[in-house]
Design an enzyme around this catalytic site. Structure first.
Site, PDB file in Angstrom:
ATOM      1  N   HIS A  92      29.809  42.786  42.300  1.00  0.00           N
ATOM      2  CA  HIS A  92      31.062  42.081  42.039  1.00  0.00           C
ATOM      3  C   HIS A  92      31.324  42.049  40.533  1.00  0.00           C
ATOM      4  CE1 HIS A  92      31.557  39.925  46.010  1.00  0.00           C
ATOM      5  NE2 HIS A  92      30.244  40.124  46.072  1.00  0.00           N
ATOM      6  N   HIS A 136      26.852  46.064  46.937  1.00  0.00           N
ATOM      7  CA  HIS A 136      28.092  46.044  46.158  1.00  0.00           C
ATOM      8  C   HIS A 136      27.919  45.113  44.970  1.00  0.00           C
ATOM      9  CE1 HIS A 136      28.288  43.140  49.440  1.00  0.00           C
ATOM     10  NE2 HIS A 136      29.015  42.364  48.655  1.00  0.00           N
TER      11      HIS A 136
HETATM   12  P1  AMP Z   1      29.421  39.530  49.729  1.00  0.00           P
HETATM   13  O1  AMP Z   1      29.527  38.106  50.179  1.00  0.00           O
HETATM   14  O2  AMP Z   1      28.736  39.678  48.406  1.00  0.00           O
HETATM   15  O3  AMP Z   1      28.863  40.422  50.800  1.00  0.00           O
HETATM   16  O4  AMP Z   1      30.909  39.991  49.429  1.00  0.00           O
HETATM   17  C1  AMP Z   1      31.680  40.788  50.278  1.00  0.00           C
HETATM   18  C2  AMP Z   1      33.009  40.933  49.610  1.00  0.00           C
HETATM   19  O5  AMP Z   1      33.728  41.955  50.264  1.00  0.00           O
HETATM   20  C3  AMP Z   1      33.891  39.669  49.663  1.00  0.00           C
HETATM   21  O6  AMP Z   1      34.229  39.282  48.331  1.00  0.00           O
HETATM   22  C4  AMP Z   1      35.104  40.131  50.453  1.00  0.00           C
HETATM   23  O7  AMP Z   1      36.301  39.550  49.988  1.00  0.00           O
HETATM   24  C5  AMP Z   1      35.084  41.632  50.244  1.00  0.00           C
HETATM   25  N1  AMP Z   1      35.727  42.399  51.282  1.00  0.00           N
HETATM   26  C6  AMP Z   1      35.529  42.309  52.612  1.00  0.00           C
HETATM   27  N2  AMP Z   1      36.289  43.217  53.263  1.00  0.00           N
HETATM   28  C7  AMP Z   1      36.968  43.899  52.314  1.00  0.00           C
HETATM   29  C8  AMP Z   1      37.916  44.973  52.343  1.00  0.00           C
HETATM   30  N3  AMP Z   1      38.333  45.517  53.501  1.00  0.00           N
HETATM   31  N4  AMP Z   1      38.412  45.413  51.170  1.00  0.00           N
HETATM   32  C9  AMP Z   1      38.005  44.877  50.006  1.00  0.00           C
HETATM   33  N5  AMP Z   1      37.120  43.883  49.918  1.00  0.00           N
HETATM   34  C10 AMP Z   1      36.617  43.390  51.051  1.00  0.00           C
END
Ligand code: AMP
Length: 139
Positions: A102, A100
């Site tokens: 950001h 993903h």
């Molecule tokens: P990472 O630490 O780069 O894996 O980031 C994962 C991101 O996913 C974090 O910023 C979370 O806030 C986001 N996240 C987790 N669950 C959800 C969800 N159900 N909907 C939207 N964002 C999410």
């Protein structure tokens, strides 16, 4: 079969999200725990854990989405800039094992830092070490 990632569950409509962009291969939605208003995640619909795992065509589609969404996200919240980043691997802080990107809107005086602030202490590398590293990357 491993458990579907939370992002696969969003892609399949199993759990809700505020979707802002969708193509056959890519979905983007607001981060549930935003670092700033407009914090958006861009994901390939297929679950791939690391950037290195993405097929070339999917990687191109993800980047095309980032390119299209970057100004839209920034303008939607009247931001002054945007930090674009990928936590690629657990050591880099990746929590969801599904690639993903950001998109984090940035504002003058928001107290955040540049990407230069994400790593630990800066290494002191000799010219020889830099040459070796460059050679290894070049392959
Ligand atoms: P990472 O630490 O780069 O894996 O980031 C994962 C991101 O996913 C974090 O910023 C979370 O806030 C986001 N996240 C987790 N669950 C959800 C969800 N159900 N909907 C939207 N964002 C999410």
């Amino acid at each position: 079969m491993s458990e579907p990632t939370i992002f696969e569950r969003i892609v399949s409509g199993d759990i809700p999200a505020r979707v802002v962009y969708e193509t056959d291969t890519v979905l983007a939605f607001l981060d549930a725990n935003p670092l700033a208003p407009g914090h958006t995640l861009v994901v390939p619909k297929e679950a791939h854990r690391r950037l290195r795992d993405l097929p070339d065509d999917v990687a191109a589609d993800v980047w095309a989405a980032v390119d299209e969404l970057a100004p839209r996200v920034e303008d939607a919240v009247d931001a002054d800039g945007l930090t674009v980043g990928v936590n690629d691997g657990e050591a880099a802080g990746q929590e969801v094992p599904h690639v993903h990107v950001h998109l984090v809107p940035r504002f003058e005086g928001d107290g955040g830092g540049p990407i230069h602030a994400v790593a630990g202490a800066k290494p002191d590398l000799s010219d020889e070490e830099l040459d070796d590293i460059a050679d290894s990357i070049e392959g």
